[in-house]
Design a protein around this motif. Structure first.
Motif, short mmCIF file in Angstrom:
data_model
loop_
_atom_site.label_atom_id
_atom_site.label_comp_id
_atom_site.label_asym_id
_atom_site.label_seq_id
_atom_site.Cartn_x
_atom_site.Cartn_y
_atom_site.Cartn_z
N THR A 153 0.83 -1.20 0.00
CA THR A 153 0.00 0.00 0.00
C THR A 153 0.87 1.26 0.00
N VAL A 154 1.93 1.25 0.81
CA VAL A 154 2.86 2.39 0.82
C VAL A 154 3.48 2.57 -0.56
N ALA A 155 3.85 1.47 -1.19
CA ALA A 155 4.45 1.56 -2.53
C ALA A 155 3.50 2.23 -3.52
N MET A 156 2.23 1.89 -3.43
CA MET A 156 1.24 2.47 -4.35
C MET A 156 0.97 3.94 -4.04
N GLU A 157 0.88 4.27 -2.76
CA GLU A 157 0.58 5.64 -2.37
C GLU A 157 1.75 6.58 -2.61
#
Length: 248
Positions: A153-157
């Motif tokens: 999720t961090v990678a996407m955000e």
């Protein structure tokens, strides 16, 4: 000079990561909940006592460190060794708090400055327990699986801001912490320490444990420009785990 902050950087994998980044020319910041663990770190490092699950403390250290090029969310504890039905809720919460909430808080308070700077790499320490089931270690396995979801999720955000995120999954790592795990599992399963050790090693295609320096080498790579297009990945450094508990 590039700057890295490693949580739980006073010993074990975290200390090895810190040394690896130091050797790569980074300004090194380390935190640890144990003040004595920071007594012997090099004087050129910035060392701070910090509970990874204390949001006020984490926010303060992140603000003091300023924009980071690499953040290693590494803090974790082994948690209880017991069957699911025998795990006390307090032990579950303690394990999940340090392992998962600690990673969340590091990212929460480290990411804004990275995104503002338009660069950065967050390296989460998960585990092969975050890839497979892990008998007698339910809280630990649950937290390490959740770290992978957090990382992706961090990678996407953060990706649109030039910030990458990846997770390293260590296997059985030689050292005092693993010795504690081996002894507790031996007691829980009615086996000897050596039988449990051999079971772990036999569950890898390379028939070996790994060293903290092996994990550190991967962290330094993920924090380097050589990995500038590597994000959202789950990378096991474990000698290729085939079966995490073949003797169970």
């Amino acid at each position: 000079m590039k700057r890295v902050l490693v949580t739980a950087g006073g010993s074990g994998i975290g200390l090895a990561m810190a040394h690896g980044f130091h050797a790569a020319g980074f300004e090194v910041w380390v935190t640890d909940v144990d003040p004595t663990a920071l007594d012997d770190v090099p004087g050129t490092w910035c060392a701070r006592v910090c509970d990874a699950a204390d949001e006020v403390a984490v926010a303060g250290v992140m603000a003091e460190a300023g924009p980071l090029d690499v953040l290693c969310a590494n803090a974790g504890i082994a948690g209880p060794t017991a069957r699911v039905e025998d795990v006390a809720l307090s032990d579950w919460r303690s394990c999940v708090s340090v392992n998962l909430e600690g990673a969340f808080l590091a990212a929460k308070h480290g990411l804004p400055a990275m995104k503002a700077a338009g660069r950065g790499s967050v390296v989460f320490t998960s585990s092969t327990a975050g890839i497979y089931g892990y008998p007698h270690r339910a809280p630990y396995a649950a937290a390490k699986w959740a770290i992978i979801g957090l990382m992706k999720t961090v990678a996407m955000e953060a990706g649109p801001f030039g910030v990458r995120a990846n997770a390293i999954c260590p296997g059985a790592v030689e050292g005092p912490r693993m010795e504690g795990v081996l002894n507790r599992e031996a007691a829980a399963k009615g086996m000897t320490r050596d039988q449990v050790y051999d079971g772990y090693a036999a569950g890898t295609s390379m028939r070996t444990f790994v060293n903290a320096s092996d994990i550190a080498d991967m962290a330094v790579f993920l924090g380097s420009d050589a990995a500038r297009r590597v994000s959202g990945q789950v990378i096991a450094v474990d000698g290729h785990t085939e079966n995490p508990d073949p003797k169970l």
